[in-house]
Motif scaffolding. Structure first.
Motif, mmCIF file in Angstrom:
data_model
loop_
_atom_site.group_PDB
_atom_site.id
_atom_site.type_symbol
_atom_site.label_atom_id
_atom_site.label_comp_id
_atom_site.label_asym_id
_atom_site.label_seq_id
_atom_site.Cartn_x
_atom_site.Cartn_y
_atom_site.Cartn_z
ATOM 1 N N GLN A 17 0.836 -1.202 0.000
ATOM 2 C CA GLN A 17 0.000 0.000 0.000
ATOM 3 C C GLN A 17 0.865 1.244 0.000
ATOM 4 O O GLN A 17 1.841 1.333 0.744
ATOM 5 C CB GLN A 17 -0.862 0.019 1.262
ATOM 6 C CG GLN A 17 -2.176 -0.722 1.082
ATOM 7 C CD GLN A 17 -3.027 -0.555 2.321
ATOM 8 O OE1 GLN A 17 -2.555 -0.705 3.435
ATOM 9 N NE2 GLN A 17 -4.302 -0.252 2.129
ATOM 10 N N GLU A 18 0.475 2.196 -0.842
ATOM 11 C CA GLU A 18 1.238 3.443 -0.873
ATOM 12 C C GLU A 18 1.042 4.202 0.443
ATOM 13 O O GLU A 18 -0.077 4.292 0.939
ATOM 14 C CB GLU A 18 0.764 4.319 -2.039
ATOM 15 C CG GLU A 18 1.578 5.592 -2.110
ATOM 16 C CD GLU A 18 1.366 6.383 -3.397
ATOM 17 O OE1 GLU A 18 2.050 7.389 -3.551
ATOM 18 O OE2 GLU A 18 0.515 5.983 -4.225
ATOM 19 N N PRO A 19 2.128 4.720 1.023
ATOM 20 C CA PRO A 19 1.983 5.448 2.292
ATOM 21 C C PRO A 19 1.152 6.718 2.099
ATOM 22 O O PRO A 19 1.171 7.321 1.028
ATOM 23 C CB PRO A 19 3.429 5.832 2.661
ATOM 24 C CG PRO A 19 4.312 5.028 1.771
ATOM 25 C CD PRO A 19 3.524 4.686 0.558
ATOM 26 N N SER A 20 0.407 7.083 3.130
ATOM 27 C CA SER A 20 -0.313 8.360 3.077
ATOM 28 C C SER A 20 0.629 9.433 3.614
ATOM 29 O O SER A 20 1.579 9.117 4.321
ATOM 30 C CB SER A 20 -1.566 8.286 3.950
ATOM 31 O OG SER A 20 -1.156 8.127 5.297
ATOM 32 N N TYR A 34 8.614 6.273 1.859
ATOM 33 C CA TYR A 34 8.296 6.195 0.432
ATOM 34 C C TYR A 34 9.350 5.377 -0.324
ATOM 35 O O TYR A 34 9.030 4.667 -1.267
ATOM 36 C CB TYR A 34 8.159 7.594 -0.177
ATOM 37 C CG TYR A 34 6.855 8.266 0.193
ATOM 38 C CD1 TYR A 34 5.658 7.896 -0.433
ATOM 39 C CD2 TYR A 34 6.796 9.244 1.181
ATOM 40 C CE1 TYR A 34 4.453 8.486 -0.095
ATOM 41 C CE2 TYR A 34 5.584 9.834 1.529
ATOM 42 C CZ TYR A 34 4.416 9.450 0.886
ATOM 43 O OH TYR A 34 3.221 10.033 1.234
ATOM 44 N N ASP A 35 10.623 5.473 0.123
ATOM 45 C CA ASP A 35 11.679 4.654 -0.497
ATOM 46 C C ASP A 35 11.395 3.170 -0.257
ATOM 47 O O ASP A 35 11.541 2.328 -1.146
ATOM 48 C CB ASP A 35 13.062 4.983 0.090
ATOM 49 C CG ASP A 35 13.448 6.437 -0.138
ATOM 50 O OD1 ASP A 35 12.960 7.013 -1.120
ATOM 51 O OD2 ASP A 35 14.225 6.982 0.663
ATOM 52 N N LYS A 39 10.583 0.229 -3.116
ATOM 53 C CA LYS A 39 11.345 -1.019 -3.169
ATOM 54 C C LYS A 39 10.397 -2.230 -3.131
ATOM 55 O O LYS A 39 10.531 -3.176 -3.894
ATOM 56 C CB LYS A 39 12.308 -1.042 -1.972
ATOM 57 C CG LYS A 39 13.463 -2.005 -2.117
ATOM 58 C CD LYS A 39 14.534 -1.737 -1.054
ATOM 59 C CE LYS A 39 14.398 -2.720 0.081
ATOM 60 N NZ LYS A 39 15.339 -2.487 1.172
ATOM 61 N N GLU A 40 9.406 -2.142 -2.226
ATOM 62 C CA GLU A 40 8.469 -3.261 -2.090
ATOM 63 C C GLU A 40 7.565 -3.386 -3.312
ATOM 64 O O GLU A 40 7.214 -4.485 -3.728
ATOM 65 C CB GLU A 40 7.621 -3.079 -0.821
ATOM 66 C CG GLU A 40 8.444 -3.244 0.437
ATOM 67 C CD GLU A 40 7.621 -3.122 1.711
ATOM 68 O OE1 GLU A 40 6.437 -2.714 1.632
ATOM 69 O OE2 GLU A 40 8.168 -3.440 2.776
ATOM 70 N N GLU A 119 -2.509 4.590 9.516
ATOM 71 C CA GLU A 119 -1.141 4.428 10.006
ATOM 72 C C GLU A 119 -0.442 5.786 10.040
ATOM 73 O O GLU A 119 -0.533 6.556 9.086
ATOM 74 C CB GLU A 119 -0.364 3.473 9.093
ATOM 75 C CG GLU A 119 0.955 3.093 9.709
ATOM 76 C CD GLU A 119 1.754 2.149 8.819
ATOM 77 O OE1 GLU A 119 2.843 2.554 8.401
ATOM 78 O OE2 GLU A 119 1.277 1.031 8.543
ATOM 79 N N VAL A 120 0.192 6.084 11.147
ATOM 80 C CA VAL A 120 0.874 7.374 11.322
ATOM 81 C C VAL A 120 2.314 7.110 11.712
ATOM 82 O O VAL A 120 2.595 6.145 12.435
ATOM 83 C CB VAL A 120 0.224 8.181 12.471
ATOM 84 C CG1 VAL A 120 0.671 9.632 12.433
ATOM 85 C CG2 VAL A 120 -1.283 8.115 12.412
ATOM 86 N N GLN A 121 3.239 7.948 11.255
ATOM 87 C CA GLN A 121 4.632 7.809 11.667
ATOM 88 C C GLN A 121 5.159 9.156 12.128
ATOM 89 O O GLN A 121 4.842 10.179 11.553
ATOM 90 C CB GLN A 121 5.489 7.293 10.497
ATOM 91 C CG GLN A 121 4.977 5.965 9.982
ATOM 92 C CD GLN A 121 6.013 5.225 9.164
ATOM 93 O OE1 GLN A 121 7.183 5.575 9.155
ATOM 94 N NE2 GLN A 121 5.577 4.181 8.485
#
Length: 311
Positions: A17-20, A34-35, A39-40, A119-121
């Motif tokens: 899944q693409e990160p938000s 995002y990197d 890669k995935e 999901e939050v970072q």
């Protein structure tokens, strides 16, 4: 044909899944989330083209071997929770055996939280010394409306949370700078502490240190006992700037002579810089507005851009 479309669904379920945007901490991490996603995704596309799911087996979403890693999230247990002020907490995390995080000075690590399915970072800097064995500690401020704060507020001793890293950091070398001037606002104190402690722990390091901690009130100053201990070293000075206090008369007498009330403005910056014993190299950590203001005041005080580092 049925098996074909079923197969298609299987592959879609496996697609990363693409990160938000909320998942990116914005601190310029290498690799960024995002990197990792790119890669995935490339790995997934290769596997799908060959119709070979075993090519995805190497995909490690998270690891449990308790080694901090920049690419994957690792599980760590919370061993203690301590409330420091009404909205600030100090969390201690277990490391297996007597291993240490081995962070360079001022490096940060990234926390992953899930709030309402989102999901939050966010990036945080451990305040424990980089060589602390068996544990690491992080200072965290909880904001009323903050997504990550809602997640952090639920933590209790024994919970498992996921970190990855380390990233960034200030490439400190003993005795490289005559004096370090640290300008920290609130939890911006975090990356300063490991640097301060590494200097006071090293008898060969004769760097002068001036820490300016900006807080709203006296009660909001974190880790007072630690700061008071550090201020006893011959080469360390600590000043406090309290924006919402009206007079130093109300403060304990041991704080009065090194505390200013009001904001850290251009005039106060000049006073502090003129009191430095050597030409200072400046470290800044706080909100982006704080960093902007500090850079402006430093420039007015004649400090060049290349003599500053912003966390």
């Amino acid at each position: 044909l049925q098996t074909m479309s079923g197969n298609e669904d299987d592959w879609l379920a496996l697609k990363p899944q693409e990160p938000s945007p909320s998942q990116c901490c914005g601190s310029g991490c290498k690799p960024c989330i995002y990197d990792v996603y790119e890669k995935e995704l490339a790995q997934w596309e290769r596997a799908k083209a060959k119709q070979d799911k075993s090519l995805l087996m190497a995909k490690k979403e998270q690891s449990n071997n308790s080694e901090l890693n920049p690419d994957t999230f690792t599980a760590f247990n919370i061993s203690s929770v301590e409330q420091l002020t009404e909205d600030t907490y100090q969390y201690k995390f277990e490391l297996p055996g007597n291993s240490s995080l081995r962070l360079s000075l001022g490096q940060h690590i990234v926390l992953r939280g899930v709030v309402n399915g989102l999901e939050v970072q966010r990036a945080y800097t451990p305040i424990s010394p980089g060589n602390a064995e068996g544990y690491f500690e992080v200072l965290m401020k909880c904001y009323e409306a903050g997504l990550m704060s809602q997640y952090i507020k639920t933590w209790k001793k024994g919970d498992v949370v996921f970190w990855r890293g380390p990233f960034g950091g200030f490439p400190y070398q003993p005795n490289k700078h005559g004096e370090l001037l640290m300008l920290a606002s609130g939890t911006g104190l975090a990356p300063m502490l490991p640097i301060l402690q590494s200097i006071t722990d090293n008898e060969e390091d004769e760097t002068f240190l001036t820490l300016v901690g900006c807080f709203s009130t006296f009660d909001k100053i974190y880790l007072k006992p630690l700061l008071q201990d550090l201020a006893r070293y011959w080469n360390v000075r600590i000043f406090y700037v309290l924006s919402q206090e009206t007079s130093v008369e109300k403060l304990p007498w041991s704080y009065r002579e090194n505390t200013y009330v009001g904001r850290l403005n251009e005039d106060l910056m000049k006073t502090i810089i003129n009191s430095c014993r050597r030409k200072p190299f400046v470290l800044i950590c706080g909100s982006s507005a704080f960093s902007e203001d500090m850079r402006r005041y430093l420039k007015a005080a004649g400090v060049e851009e290349n003599s500053c580092f912003v966390f």
